[in-house]
Each structure stands twice: as C-alpha cells, then as structure tokens.
Motif scaffolding. Sequence first.
Motif, PDB file in Angstrom:
ATOM      1  N   GLN A  82      -8.494  -5.418   3.311  1.00 33.53           N
ATOM      2  CA  GLN A  82      -9.132  -4.757   2.837  1.00 33.53           C
ATOM      3  C   GLN A  82      -8.044  -4.023   2.143  1.00 33.53           C
ATOM      4  O   GLN A  82      -8.819  -2.833   1.181  1.00 33.53           O
ATOM      5  N   VAL A  83      -7.034  -3.390   3.005  1.00 35.63           N
ATOM      6  CA  VAL A  83      -6.069  -2.132   2.622  1.00 35.63           C
ATOM      7  C   VAL A  83      -5.336  -2.097   1.131  1.00 35.63           C
ATOM      8  O   VAL A  83      -5.597  -1.240   0.600  1.00 35.63           O
ATOM      9  N   VAL A  84      -5.375  -3.337   0.955  1.00 38.96           N
ATOM     10  CA  VAL A  84      -4.963  -3.298  -0.743  1.00 38.96           C
ATOM     11  C   VAL A  84      -6.042  -3.040  -1.464  1.00 38.96           C
ATOM     12  O   VAL A  84      -5.435  -2.455  -2.828  1.00 38.96           O
ATOM     13  N   ARG A 120     -10.800   3.890   8.341  1.00 40.68           N
ATOM     14  CA  ARG A 120     -11.855   2.180   9.126  1.00 40.68           C
ATOM     15  C   ARG A 120     -11.270   1.116   9.425  1.00 40.68           C
ATOM     16  O   ARG A 120     -11.990   0.271  10.121  1.00 40.68           O
ATOM     17  N   TYR A 121     -10.364   0.887   8.964  1.00 41.35           N
ATOM     18  CA  TYR A 121      -9.855  -0.265   8.500  1.00 41.35           C
ATOM     19  C   TYR A 121      -8.266  -0.498   9.393  1.00 41.35           C
ATOM     20  O   TYR A 121      -7.834   0.610   9.522  1.00 41.35           O
ATOM     21  N   PRO A 122      -8.418  -1.892   9.630  1.00 38.55           N
ATOM     22  CA  PRO A 122      -6.487  -1.991   9.947  1.00 38.55           C
ATOM     23  C   PRO A 122      -5.225  -1.909   9.099  1.00 38.55           C
ATOM     24  O   PRO A 122      -5.705  -1.535   7.951  1.00 38.55           O
ATOM     25  N   ASN A 123      -4.253  -1.270  10.151  1.00 37.87           N
ATOM     26  CA  ASN A 123      -3.039  -1.234   9.104  1.00 37.87           C
ATOM     27  C   ASN A 123      -2.509  -2.343   7.766  1.00 37.87           C
ATOM     28  O   ASN A 123      -3.383  -3.529   7.633  1.00 37.87           O
ATOM     29  N   ALA A 124      -2.401  -1.402   7.062  1.00 40.31           N
ATOM     30  CA  ALA A 124      -1.500  -2.223   5.894  1.00 40.31           C
ATOM     31  C   ALA A 124      -1.262  -3.999   6.697  1.00 40.31           C
ATOM     32  O   ALA A 124      -0.223  -3.973   7.508  1.00 40.31           O
ATOM     33  N   ASN A 148      -7.768  12.046  -0.791  1.00 38.02           N
ATOM     34  CA  ASN A 148      -8.532  13.270   0.054  1.00 38.02           C
ATOM     35  C   ASN A 148      -8.797  12.769   0.401  1.00 38.02           C
ATOM     36  O   ASN A 148      -8.889  11.634   1.518  1.00 38.02           O
ATOM     37  N   PRO A 149      -9.240  13.630   1.905  1.00 35.55           N
ATOM     38  CA  PRO A 149      -9.977  13.056   3.501  1.00 35.55           C
ATOM     39  C   PRO A 149     -11.296  11.933   2.732  1.00 35.55           C
ATOM     40  O   PRO A 149     -10.821  11.382   3.970  1.00 35.55           O
ATOM     41  N   ILE A 150     -11.884  11.944   1.910  1.00 38.01           N
ATOM     42  CA  ILE A 150     -13.349  10.650   1.775  1.00 38.01           C
ATOM     43  C   ILE A 150     -11.859   9.753   2.452  1.00 38.01           C
ATOM     44  O   ILE A 150     -12.053   8.725   2.693  1.00 38.01           O
ATOM     45  N   VAL A 151     -10.765   9.540   1.063  1.00 34.93           N
ATOM     46  CA  VAL A 151     -10.218   8.351   0.686  1.00 34.93           C
ATOM     47  C   VAL A 151      -9.096   7.742   1.917  1.00 34.93           C
ATOM     48  O   VAL A 151      -9.541   6.845   3.051  1.00 34.93           O
ATOM     49  N   VAL A 152      -8.730   8.549   3.156  1.00 33.93           N
ATOM     50  CA  VAL A 152      -8.414   8.792   3.998  1.00 33.93           C
ATOM     51  C   VAL A 152      -9.346   8.341   4.869  1.00 33.93           C
ATOM     52  O   VAL A 152      -9.414   7.428   6.228  1.00 33.93           O
ATOM     53  N   ASP A 170       0.697   3.353   3.580  1.00 30.49           N
ATOM     54  CA  ASP A 170      -0.391   3.802   3.796  1.00 30.49           C
ATOM     55  C   ASP A 170       0.331   4.245   6.353  1.00 30.49           C
ATOM     56  O   ASP A 170      -1.163   4.598   5.898  1.00 30.49           O
ATOM     57  N   SER A 171       1.141   3.855   6.050  1.00 33.70           N
ATOM     58  CA  SER A 171       1.723   4.484   6.908  1.00 33.70           C
ATOM     59  C   SER A 171       0.858   6.370   7.125  1.00 33.70           C
ATOM     60  O   SER A 171       1.329   7.171   7.737  1.00 33.70           O
ATOM     61  N   SER A 172       2.300   7.050   5.751  1.00 35.70           N
ATOM     62  CA  SER A 172       2.297   8.450   5.594  1.00 35.70           C
ATOM     63  C   SER A 172       0.548   9.075   6.036  1.00 35.70           C
ATOM     64  O   SER A 172       0.636  10.434   5.943  1.00 35.70           O
TER      65      SER A 172
END
Length: 178
Positions: A106-108, A151-155, A142-146, A170-172
């Motif tokens: 879902q990170v995609v 809430r999701y696992p890493n990419a 923005n903070p909302i996106v971050v 993702d890491s940054s």
Amino acid sequence: MTATIELSLAELREVTGYAVACAAPALAIFERARPEDDRPRTAIDAARAFAEGAKRTKSIRDSAWAAQRAYQETRDAGQAAASEAARAALAAASAAFLHPLAKATQVVHILGSAAHAARAFELDSGDDSGADHLVKAQNLANPIVVTVLMRYPNAPSGRGRVGELLRTLDSSLRHPAT
C-alpha cells in the motif's frame, strides 16, 4: 487476516494531493513524447479534483486505467522516460484508492507517483538525477501524509530502480535527517 488501518477521507485526499504534486512535473516528459495523448494528464486532473473535494468516482479509476494503457504503449515504443511519467500519473490516480490494509504494498499508493516521476527524470536526463526529484517529493510531504505513511509497514522490496527510489523516499520520510 491483515490488520486494518484507520484512514479518514480527509487523509486520503491529502495523500492523493501529495501524489498529484509529485507526478505532475513529469507530465512534461510524457507530453513532449506524445503531445496528442492526454490520458496521463486526465488521470492527474481526476486525482487532483478528488484531492480538492470532489467525490471519489469511477472516472478516477477509468482515467488510471487509461494512463496504464499510455504507460504500456510508450514502454512498447521504447519511450522509457515517457512510460515512467505515465506510470507516475497512474500512481497519482491510484492514490485515491489507498486501502486501509497494513500491507507494505500500500506504500506504493502513497509514494509511487514520486518514485515513477523520479525515474522518468533520470531516464530523460540520462543520469541518476531522480534523487533531486525525491528531495522535492520529501519536501512536499506534509505532516498528514507522513502520519498516514507511518501507519503502514516499510515499502516493499523489489521493483528495480523504481523500487530503490521508493524505498529511499520512504526511509527519508520515516527517518528525516536532523
């Protein structure tokens, strides 16, 4: 059973707006290669309308599928940079359909438009300047996106160079430099 993630409509709109902002600069690459083809722009416009308050309708999904076809056609024609730009537009429209499932894939939906746009810029310039676009994408988050991303696992792993760009972004965003 996969855990679910709380995701409000307002957060979904923010994520989609972010995806649009990341994908839109790559439209110039696509339109230079295919000036008569408006499918990626239509996908971005549909996603932007949702981000700005319109209903999430079938037209967003239809425009995403059309951008997918534009991606395939440019890929098959050997227009790699334009192909990645179309995929960025596809990813922007797909962001409107981020699922509240705790899955790395879902990170995609959140960062895919930035990664594909970065790859389009790399292919267009012939170097690895995609990192410049990732810095811009990082600054656009923005903070909302971050908060949603966290809430999701890493990419996920894999996906070639685009996957590398995705994981770098993702890491940054998860671990900003201090």
